[in-house]
Design a protein around this motif. Sequence first.
Motif, PDB file in Angstrom:
ATOM      1  N   LEU A 148       1.506  -7.519  -5.786  1.00  0.00           N
ATOM      2  CA  LEU A 148       1.128  -6.207  -5.260  1.00  0.00           C
ATOM      3  C   LEU A 148      -0.073  -6.342  -4.333  1.00  0.00           C
ATOM      4  O   LEU A 148      -0.672  -7.408  -4.226  1.00  0.00           O
ATOM      5  N   ASP A 149      -0.395  -5.255  -3.669  1.00  0.00           N
ATOM      6  CA  ASP A 149      -1.599  -5.217  -2.848  1.00  0.00           C
ATOM      7  C   ASP A 149      -2.773  -4.988  -3.798  1.00  0.00           C
ATOM      8  O   ASP A 149      -3.123  -3.855  -4.131  1.00  0.00           O
ATOM      9  N   GLU A 150      -3.360  -6.082  -4.250  1.00  0.00           N
ATOM     10  CA  GLU A 150      -4.362  -6.025  -5.312  1.00  0.00           C
ATOM     11  C   GLU A 150      -5.599  -5.227  -4.895  1.00  0.00           C
ATOM     12  O   GLU A 150      -6.129  -4.426  -5.683  1.00  0.00           O
ATOM     13  N   ASN A 151      -6.055  -5.440  -3.683  1.00  0.00           N
ATOM     14  CA  ASN A 151      -7.236  -4.713  -3.217  1.00  0.00           C
ATOM     15  C   ASN A 151      -7.000  -3.204  -3.223  1.00  0.00           C
ATOM     16  O   ASN A 151      -7.876  -2.421  -3.610  1.00  0.00           O
ATOM     17  N   HIS A 152      -5.792  -2.803  -2.813  1.00  0.00           N
ATOM     18  CA  HIS A 152      -5.508  -1.375  -2.733  1.00  0.00           C
ATOM     19  C   HIS A 152      -5.415  -0.741  -4.116  1.00  0.00           C
ATOM     20  O   HIS A 152      -5.963   0.346  -4.345  1.00  0.00           O
ATOM     21  N   LYS A 191       0.829  -1.211   0.000  1.00  0.00           N
ATOM     22  CA  LYS A 191       0.000   0.000   0.000  1.00  0.00           C
ATOM     23  C   LYS A 191       0.861   1.257   0.000  1.00  0.00           C
ATOM     24  O   LYS A 191       0.595   2.225  -0.727  1.00  0.00           O
ATOM     25  N   SER A 192       1.908   1.252   0.808  1.00  0.00           N
ATOM     26  CA  SER A 192       2.779   2.416   0.894  1.00  0.00           C
ATOM     27  C   SER A 192       3.449   2.729  -0.442  1.00  0.00           C
ATOM     28  O   SER A 192       3.535   3.893  -0.856  1.00  0.00           O
ATOM     29  N   LYS A 193       3.935   1.685  -1.125  1.00  0.00           N
ATOM     30  CA  LYS A 193       4.582   1.872  -2.432  1.00  0.00           C
ATOM     31  C   LYS A 193       3.571   2.376  -3.459  1.00  0.00           C
ATOM     32  O   LYS A 193       3.847   3.306  -4.236  1.00  0.00           O
ATOM     33  N   LEU A 194       2.400   1.767  -3.502  1.00  0.00           N
ATOM     34  CA  LEU A 194       1.390   2.135  -4.499  1.00  0.00           C
ATOM     35  C   LEU A 194       0.923   3.575  -4.316  1.00  0.00           C
ATOM     36  O   LEU A 194       0.565   4.245  -5.291  1.00  0.00           O
ATOM     37  N   VAL A 244      -3.727 -10.765 -14.788  1.00  0.00           N
ATOM     38  CA  VAL A 244      -3.606 -11.705 -13.676  1.00  0.00           C
ATOM     39  C   VAL A 244      -4.383 -11.187 -12.470  1.00  0.00           C
ATOM     40  O   VAL A 244      -4.521  -9.982 -12.281  1.00  0.00           O
ATOM     41  N   MET A 245      -4.878 -12.132 -11.654  1.00  0.00           N
ATOM     42  CA  MET A 245      -5.552 -11.780 -10.410  1.00  0.00           C
ATOM     43  C   MET A 245      -5.276 -12.844  -9.358  1.00  0.00           C
ATOM     44  O   MET A 245      -4.954 -13.993  -9.687  1.00  0.00           O
ATOM     45  N   THR A 246      -5.429 -12.460  -8.098  1.00  0.00           N
ATOM     46  CA  THR A 246      -5.219 -13.431  -7.023  1.00  0.00           C
ATOM     47  C   THR A 246      -6.350 -14.458  -6.961  1.00  0.00           C
ATOM     48  O   THR A 246      -6.171 -15.532  -6.410  1.00  0.00           O
TER      49      THR A 246
END
Length: 300
Positions: free
Chosen positions: A227-231, A206-209, A247-249
């Motif tokens: 990555l933090d997909e939700n964020h 989240k911090s990077k994004l 791609v997705m989790t």
Amino acid sequence: MKVICPTKNIFNIELLNKFKKKFICNFKNLNQNNFNKIVHKYEVVIVRFNRFVSYKSDHKIKFILSPTTGQDHIDKRYFTDKKVKIFTLKNKKNFLKKINASSEFTLMLILMSLRKIKSQIKKVESSYLIGNEVADKKIGIIGLGRNGLKISKILKKLDGEIFFFDKTKKKNRFAKFLNLDTLLKICEVIVICIPLNLNNKKFLNKSKLNKINKGSIVVNTSRGDVLDENHIINLAKKNKLFYTADVMTSEFSKNHLKNLSRLNKFNNIFITNHLGGLTKESIYKTDKLIFESFFKEINV
């Protein structure tokens, strides 16, 4: 031996049919739930990334054949099970230089995003249809492996200003190295090409994004878990960036396609269903290598 392939439609049929001459084969298309119920009864499992091979302690599996570089669709316990030999494309560096499908697909997503193709498809107000060019855009590539390197070469020829971040490489004649934070802050297009492993789950947290500039394009053809997909999806929903991915989790969940359809209704989200490696040419080359390696292993 008994052989199962639950998705014959994404393999080269001629190469796949060679198994029928030698083994008892089940090549019916199976969803994940039905595949889970019977896979452990077979000695040979042939899969790509759209079916997960779950683990059972009393399985009969001896070989898993997967013409893919990623291995996250195979339960990690099989890799330590001495009864099982796994054939994948991981570490086949020289061979993979000839495989272009994923790199081409990533380039397509970049160009479609810059030219606002989704807005054109949805027939939104005409002023939103004016796109952008690669030329003079600051484009950051995270991970300069096989795909990242090919993409950097082509984007450079289109006069993009190409940057990269990689944990092990610092020099490249097509791109300039930047530390990750700087790359995220200055680039208008960010392309994620790192492989998924135990050390880089949610590598872009989240911090990077949050360092990414408003209006930037993020392209992910790696894995959803890097990555933090939700964020990032929430950032896209709020129109802070455009997120496109292959791609997705949730790819192995029963609600994956419904989830995909729901997300693609948002203007700033475009996600395809893990199609990057699926061209006739790449399927043939990768199937041939993996199948021939298997036949050689068993002396057939």
